[in-house]
Motif scaffolding. Sequence first.
Motif, PDB file in Angstrom:
ATOM      1  N   ASP A   1       0.738  -1.060   0.107  1.00  0.00           N
ATOM      2  CA  ASP A   1      -0.166  -0.145   0.056  1.00  0.00           C
ATOM      3  C   ASP A   1       0.847   1.297   0.021  1.00  0.00           C
ATOM      4  O   ASP A   1       0.677   2.224  -0.847  1.00  0.00           O
ATOM      5  N   LYS A   2       1.830   1.361   0.750  1.00  0.00           N
ATOM      6  CA  LYS A   2       2.996   2.364   0.736  1.00  0.00           C
ATOM      7  C   LYS A   2       3.520   2.387  -0.569  1.00  0.00           C
ATOM      8  O   LYS A   2       3.882   3.585  -1.231  1.00  0.00           O
TER       9      LYS A   2
ATOM     10  N   GLU B   1       1.310   4.091  -3.081  1.00  0.00           N
ATOM     11  CA  GLU B   1       1.296   5.620  -3.053  1.00  0.00           C
ATOM     12  C   GLU B   1       2.316   6.276  -3.619  1.00  0.00           C
ATOM     13  O   GLU B   1       2.439   7.358  -4.163  1.00  0.00           O
ATOM     14  N   TRP B   2       3.555   5.625  -3.358  1.00  0.00           N
ATOM     15  CA  TRP B   2       4.801   6.133  -3.957  1.00  0.00           C
ATOM     16  C   TRP B   2       4.783   6.237  -5.760  1.00  0.00           C
ATOM     17  O   TRP B   2       5.513   7.127  -6.458  1.00  0.00           O
TER      18      TRP B   2
ATOM     19  N   TRP C   1       2.479   6.870  -7.592  1.00  0.00           N
ATOM     20  CA  TRP C   1       1.690   8.132  -8.134  1.00  0.00           C
ATOM     21  C   TRP C   1       2.733   9.535  -8.284  1.00  0.00           C
ATOM     22  O   TRP C   1       2.396  10.357  -8.680  1.00  0.00           O
TER      23      TRP C   1
END
Length: 194
Positions: A136-137, A140-141, A143
């Motif tokens: 999930d992290k 995020e990166w 994008w």
Amino acid sequence: MAPIPGSGLAKGLAVTLRTMTRKTVTEQYPDAQPELPPRTRGVIGLFEENCTVCMLCARECPDWCIYIDSHKETVPPAAPGGRERSRNVLDRFAIDFALCMYCGICIEVCPFDALFWSPEFEYAETDIHELTHERDKLREWMWTVPAPPALDPAAEEPKELAAARKAAEKLAAAQAASNAPQPPEPNAPQGGES
């Protein structure tokens, strides 16, 4: 010739004086974000939709810092009478940035473009165990990954595009030829003549 006593001190003071008169180049980091070069290696972003769980990134990683878990799922047949297929489904994708040496091998060996360099660099943690970032992290990166640079207009067209264009032109020419009205043959009898 013997050096003049105190000349080293005078040279040092001259350097200090020159430095003091120059404009400072210090960036006030927390207040102002630094201007990063376009190919900055910050962290690795994961584009989960492209990941087929082939495990190439984990196998090629020299530090063994990529952890992947998956399971197999049965997919119904695409057409009636077809057979069921099985595919891998990603359960866990994690990278331990405490071990990662940012070599980029995982990104280069990924055949499906699921991993990218993100320019993010603010991911410090107070505990080393928290440097293992889950999917999930990593998502995020993803994008924050900049768009690729524009192609050089004077560059040669890729061979794949040229081959595809030729095939499309041949197909269009064949369809145009089959749709064109056929002229009557000269030796064939016309309408009411016998």
